[in-house]
Design an enzyme around this catalytic site. Structure first.
Site, PDB file in Angstrom:
ATOM      1  N   ASN A  23       5.586  -3.466   1.413  1.00  0.00           N
ATOM      2  CA  ASN A  23       4.473  -3.727   0.488  1.00  0.00           C
ATOM      3  C   ASN A  23       4.461  -5.156  -0.053  1.00  0.00           C
ATOM      4  OD1 ASN A  23       3.572  -1.197   0.944  1.00  0.00           O
ATOM      5  ND2 ASN A  23       4.349  -0.311  -0.963  1.00  0.00           N
ATOM      6  N   ARG A  92      -4.775   1.344   4.930  1.00  0.00           N
ATOM      7  CA  ARG A  92      -5.455   1.013   3.670  1.00  0.00           C
ATOM      8  C   ARG A  92      -5.133  -0.395   3.191  1.00  0.00           C
ATOM      9  NH1 ARG A  92      -8.276   3.580   0.393  1.00  0.00           N
ATOM     10  NH2 ARG A  92      -7.775   1.950  -1.072  1.00  0.00           N
ATOM     11  N   CYS A 116      -7.684   9.049   1.894  1.00  0.00           N
ATOM     12  CA  CYS A 116      -6.232   8.904   1.949  1.00  0.00           C
ATOM     13  C   CYS A 116      -5.604  10.190   1.461  1.00  0.00           C
ATOM     14  CB  CYS A 116      -5.816   7.737   1.060  1.00  0.00           C
ATOM     15  SG  CYS A 116      -4.055   7.554   0.968  1.00  0.00           S
ATOM     16  N   ARG A 121      -8.352   6.717  -3.637  1.00  0.00           N
ATOM     17  CA  ARG A 121      -7.858   5.342  -3.802  1.00  0.00           C
ATOM     18  C   ARG A 121      -9.042   4.387  -3.874  1.00  0.00           C
ATOM     19  NH1 ARG A 121      -2.625   4.678  -0.080  1.00  0.00           N
ATOM     20  NH2 ARG A 121      -2.244   2.916  -1.459  1.00  0.00           N
ATOM     21  N   PRO A 122      -9.725   4.400  -5.029  1.00  0.00           N
ATOM     22  CA  PRO A 122     -10.918   3.562  -5.179  1.00  0.00           C
ATOM     23  C   PRO A 122     -10.546   2.083  -5.221  1.00  0.00           C
ATOM     24  CG  PRO A 122     -10.329   4.563  -7.279  1.00  0.00           C
ATOM     25  CD  PRO A 122      -9.372   5.120  -6.267  1.00  0.00           C
ATOM     26  N   ILE A 123     -11.552   1.216  -5.039  1.00  0.00           N
ATOM     27  CA  ILE A 123     -11.285  -0.229  -5.164  1.00  0.00           C
ATOM     28  C   ILE A 123     -12.223  -0.849  -6.205  1.00  0.00           C
ATOM     29  CG2 ILE A 123     -10.277  -0.567  -2.863  1.00  0.00           C
ATOM     30  CD1 ILE A 123     -13.055  -1.846  -2.163  1.00  0.00           C
ATOM     31  N   ASP A 124     -12.643  -0.016  -7.172  1.00  0.00           N
ATOM     32  CA  ASP A 124     -13.576  -0.518  -8.193  1.00  0.00           C
ATOM     33  C   ASP A 124     -12.993  -1.717  -8.961  1.00  0.00           C
ATOM     34  OD1 ASP A 124     -11.838   1.692  -9.018  1.00  0.00           O
ATOM     35  OD2 ASP A 124     -12.626   1.346 -11.023  1.00  0.00           O
ATOM     36  N   LEU A 125     -11.671  -1.723  -9.172  1.00  0.00           N
ATOM     37  CA  LEU A 125     -11.089  -2.829  -9.939  1.00  0.00           C
ATOM     38  C   LEU A 125     -11.084  -4.126  -9.126  1.00  0.00           C
ATOM     39  CD1 LEU A 125      -8.123  -0.841 -11.544  1.00  0.00           C
ATOM     40  CD2 LEU A 125     -10.188  -1.642 -12.711  1.00  0.00           C
ATOM     41  N   ASP A 309       6.326   5.708  -5.414  1.00  0.00           N
ATOM     42  CA  ASP A 309       6.800   5.746  -4.026  1.00  0.00           C
ATOM     43  C   ASP A 309       8.203   6.338  -3.885  1.00  0.00           C
ATOM     44  OD1 ASP A 309       4.403   4.671  -3.298  1.00  0.00           O
ATOM     45  OD2 ASP A 309       5.135   2.618  -3.072  1.00  0.00           O
ATOM     46  N   ILE A 331       0.369   8.092 -11.243  1.00  0.00           N
ATOM     47  CA  ILE A 331      -0.347   7.096 -10.441  1.00  0.00           C
ATOM     48  C   ILE A 331      -1.301   7.796  -9.468  1.00  0.00           C
ATOM     49  CG2 ILE A 331      -0.145   5.097  -8.891  1.00  0.00           C
ATOM     50  CD1 ILE A 331       1.188   4.551 -11.565  1.00  0.00           C
ATOM     51  N   ARG A 403       5.628   4.044   9.429  1.00  0.00           N
ATOM     52  CA  ARG A 403       4.822   3.061   8.704  1.00  0.00           C
ATOM     53  C   ARG A 403       5.690   2.276   7.717  1.00  0.00           C
ATOM     54  NH1 ARG A 403       1.029   5.534   5.267  1.00  0.00           N
ATOM     55  NH2 ARG A 403       0.860   3.357   4.725  1.00  0.00           N
TER      56      ARG A 403
HETATM   57  N1  EPU Z   1      -6.964   2.361  -8.722  1.00  0.00           N
HETATM   58  C1  EPU Z   1      -8.205   2.446  -9.257  1.00  0.00           C
HETATM   59  N2  EPU Z   1      -9.114   1.473  -8.930  1.00  0.00           N
HETATM   60  C2  EPU Z   1      -8.806   0.435  -8.133  1.00  0.00           C
HETATM   61  C3  EPU Z   1      -7.505   0.343  -7.598  1.00  0.00           C
HETATM   62  C4  EPU Z   1      -6.586   1.340  -7.908  1.00  0.00           C
HETATM   63  O1  EPU Z   1      -8.534   3.371  -9.984  1.00  0.00           O
HETATM   64  O2  EPU Z   1      -9.672  -0.412  -7.881  1.00  0.00           O
HETATM   65  C5  EPU Z   1      -5.973   3.393  -9.052  1.00  0.00           C
HETATM   66  C6  EPU Z   1      -5.441   4.105  -7.810  1.00  0.00           C
HETATM   67  O3  EPU Z   1      -6.306   5.147  -7.405  1.00  0.00           O
HETATM   68  C7  EPU Z   1      -4.089   4.581  -8.295  1.00  0.00           C
HETATM   69  C8  EPU Z   1      -3.643   3.463  -9.210  1.00  0.00           C
HETATM   70  O4  EPU Z   1      -4.845   2.777  -9.612  1.00  0.00           O
HETATM   71  O5  EPU Z   1      -4.279   5.748  -9.054  1.00  0.00           O
HETATM   72  C9  EPU Z   1      -2.693   2.469  -8.599  1.00  0.00           C
HETATM   73  O6  EPU Z   1      -3.225   2.003  -7.368  1.00  0.00           O
HETATM   74  P1  EPU Z   1      -2.827   0.603  -6.750  1.00  0.00           P
HETATM   75  O7  EPU Z   1      -4.075  -0.159  -6.492  1.00  0.00           O
HETATM   76  O8  EPU Z   1      -1.773  -0.043  -7.560  1.00  0.00           O
HETATM   77  O9  EPU Z   1      -2.223   1.039  -5.337  1.00  0.00           O
HETATM   78  P2  EPU Z   1      -2.335   0.234  -3.983  1.00  0.00           P
HETATM   79  O10 EPU Z   1      -2.277  -1.201  -4.241  1.00  0.00           O
HETATM   80  O11 EPU Z   1      -3.437   0.777  -3.171  1.00  0.00           O
HETATM   81  C10 EPU Z   1       0.242   0.024  -3.613  1.00  0.00           C
HETATM   82  C11 EPU Z   1       1.206   0.394  -2.535  1.00  0.00           C
HETATM   83  C12 EPU Z   1       1.407   1.901  -2.549  1.00  0.00           C
HETATM   84  C13 EPU Z   1       1.930   2.304  -3.921  1.00  0.00           C
HETATM   85  C14 EPU Z   1       0.954   1.833  -5.010  1.00  0.00           C
HETATM   86  C15 EPU Z   1       1.440   2.115  -6.403  1.00  0.00           C
HETATM   87  C16 EPU Z   1       0.810  -1.287  -0.893  1.00  0.00           C
HETATM   88  C17 EPU Z   1       0.308  -1.657   0.454  1.00  0.00           C
HETATM   89  N3  EPU Z   1       0.681  -0.025  -1.254  1.00  0.00           N
HETATM   90  O12 EPU Z   1      -0.961   0.690  -3.290  1.00  0.00           O
HETATM   91  O13 EPU Z   1       2.404   2.174  -1.571  1.00  0.00           O
HETATM   92  O14 EPU Z   1       2.063   3.706  -3.986  1.00  0.00           O
HETATM   93  O15 EPU Z   1       0.742   0.420  -4.877  1.00  0.00           O
HETATM   94  O16 EPU Z   1       2.650   1.480  -6.639  1.00  0.00           O
HETATM   95  O17 EPU Z   1       1.337  -2.131  -1.605  1.00  0.00           O
HETATM   96  C18 EPU Z   1       3.600   3.495  -0.039  1.00  0.00           C
HETATM   97  O18 EPU Z   1       4.256   2.476   0.251  1.00  0.00           O
HETATM   98  O19 EPU Z   1       3.931   4.641   0.312  1.00  0.00           O
HETATM   99  C19 EPU Z   1       2.393   3.352  -0.847  1.00  0.00           C
HETATM  100  C20 EPU Z   1       1.439   4.270  -0.912  1.00  0.00           C
END
Ligand code: EPU
Length: 434
Positions: A23, A92, A116, A121-125, A309, A331, A403
């Site tokens: 990551n 993703r 997923c 796993r939204p990307i609104d932020l 994780d 989370i 992965r």
């Molecule tokens: N979220 C929102 N809106 C957004 C982005 C996130 O509501 O725009 C929510 C997510 O739905 C979740 C929380 O915020 O509930 C945290 O999500 P985050 O964006 O931090 O997760 P990510 O960046 O998509 C990374 C890791 C994940 C790990 C999470 C949390 C990578 C590539 N992936 O995901 O890793 O679980 O952070 O620490 O860095 C894994 O390695 O198994 C894995 C899933």
């Protein structure tokens, strides 16, 4: 299709090295697109997600060469700013291309990945951050099109209902490098993987302050250049090996994890009475031989809280400890696909909304079974359960494990585990010990 076959019940003993953190490596690979000069990345883990990211980088015009098995040279002299559905659908993390495209070219067109299994796993932020920078954002045929030709630095609050966002922080940070002026990201993620990205960007010439904190300040408009960087060790892989040693009552030394495991994780090991010690050089010593472990309560939170994780692996560990433990997922509230599979091995875990109530037992040994892996960390939990279960465990869909865990079976074998990969057709359940 290959499956894993484990004959459980063997103590793990010896020394093992963790690989580079997936990551951290994924967003840093994307960040190589920010400059037209070569970047050299060391300690790149050999994983299917990394191979996918390499093929995406090549697809958008970068040259990527292996200098040795764990060192990559990436040169993005000319890049497009579009990643197709075909290129990104399997991973993703490819969303972190958006920030790199914006930072380099002021444009990004990236297909959004599908659903997923670990939850929404939204990307609104991410989108909020881009808009704050002055980008125009539109969805067309499943592609998110972001026009950031006139990005201007600003103050952005990036917290959401689940706290900070890791990939969102990476994206907004990289996009802000292409803006004019200063951007301040508040409620930024401060996971070690984001810190590693910031340190890499700094080596490329970016001006970033607040690294390692929840407030990152970044100056836009600096010309970035090539650099050499070593990816940090994988704290989740290290945590998985700690659980493996405790569950098999073994004794291991873990090397290669630059000290990244948060105190929240060490505190949990201390609370359950496990002997886990980090030496000054980052080596972690785990002694599971003389243990009388206690149940506990675990709540997953953004860093420096307990990582989601490692939640599945902890569910497996706590199943083998006498008493009632409670694991709450803050989370990804529904990230519990490992639970029904652990229960099929004899664990006693009840799910109530986002909580797992674990009635653990040290005397009721888990029993080997045929299992199905559903995602990366659930796979790791099933491997751990298989390592301490009696008889044979067969795990299907282990491509999920590939992965994020490099050479996992080989590393476990070097610690004395009886584990191999076999063709699915060759599996004969309950075949006895080899
Ligand atoms: N979220 C929102 N809106 C957004 C982005 C996130 O509501 O725009 C929510 C997510 O739905 C979740 C929380 O915020 O509930 C945290 O999500 P985050 O964006 O931090 O997760 P990510 O960046 O998509 C990374 C890791 C994940 C790990 C999470 C949390 C990578 C590539 N992936 O995901 O890793 O679980 O952070 O620490 O860095 C894994 O390695 O198994 C894995 C899933």
């Amino acid at each position: 299709m290959e499956i894993a076959r484990i004959f459980g019940g063997r103590e793990l003993c010896g020394e093992v090295s963790v690989s580079g953190a997936k990551n951290a490596a994924l967003p840093i690979l994307a960040a190589c697109l920010l400059t037209d000069e070569p970047c050299i990345l060391e300690n790149i883990p050999n994983l299917s997600d990394i191979r996918l990211m390499i093929s995406i980088l090549r697809n958008v015009g970068a040259s990527v060469e292996y200098m040795d098995t764990h060192t990559l040279k990436v040169c993005a002299e000319d890049v497009t700013s579009r990643a197709s559905y075909e290129a990104v659908k399997k991973m993703r993390a490819s969303v972190c291309l958006m920030g790199a495209f914006l930072g380099r070219t002021g444009h990004s067109t990236v297909s959004l990945p599908g659903g997923c299994v670990i939850g929404q796993r939204p990307i609104d932020l991410h989108i909020k951050g881009f808009k704050k920078l002055g980008c125009a954002v539109a969805m067309h045929n499943g592609y998110l099109e972001v026009n950031g030709e006139r990005m201007v630095g600003t103050r952005i609050f990036l917290g959401g209902r689940y706290g900070s966002t890791v990939t969102g922080t990476a994206n907004v940070l990289m996009a802000a490098l292409g803006a004019s002026g200063t951007t301040i990201i508040e409620s930024a993620a401060c996971e070690p993987e984001i810190t590693d990205l910031c340190l890499f960007l700094r080596k490329q010439g970016a001006l970033i302050t607040g690294i390692g904190t929840n407030t990152l300040t970044v100056e836009g408009g600096c010309k970035l250049h090539g650099c050499r960087h070593r990816i940090i060790g994988d704290r989740i892989e290290a945590g998985t090996f700690i659980c493996a040693a405790l569950m098999t009552r073994g004794r291991i030394a873990i090397r290669g994890n630059t000290p990244n495991i948060s105190s929240a994780v060490y505190d949990k090991f201390e609370e359950i009475g496990a002997s886990v010690r980090e030496l000054d050089d980052g080596t972690i010593l785990v002694d599971g031989t003389k243990q009388d472990l206690r149940p506990t309560e675990v709540i997953t939170l953004p860093y420096p809280g307990f990582p989601t994780d490692l939640q599945a692996q902890f569910c497996a560990l706590l199943s083998c400890i006498d008493g009632i433990s409670i694991v709450s997922e803050r989370i990804y509230p529904s990230r519990f696909m490992h639970v029904p599979e652990l229960n099929r091995m004899g664990a006693n875990i009840m799910l109530e909304e986002s909580h797992a109530i674990i009635h653990g037992s040290s005397s009721r040994q888990l029993a080997g079974a045929q299992l199905m892996a559903s995602d990366l960390r659930a796979s790791a939990a099933l491997y751990l359960a298989g390592l301490c279960a009696k008889n044979e465990t067969l795990i299907q869909r282990i491509y999920h494990l590939d992965r994020g865990y490099e050479h996992f079976e080989g590393k476990l074998r070097s610690l004395g585990a009886s584990i191999e990969r076999i063709k699915e057709a060759d599996a004969e359940p309950d075949g006895g010990n080899p």
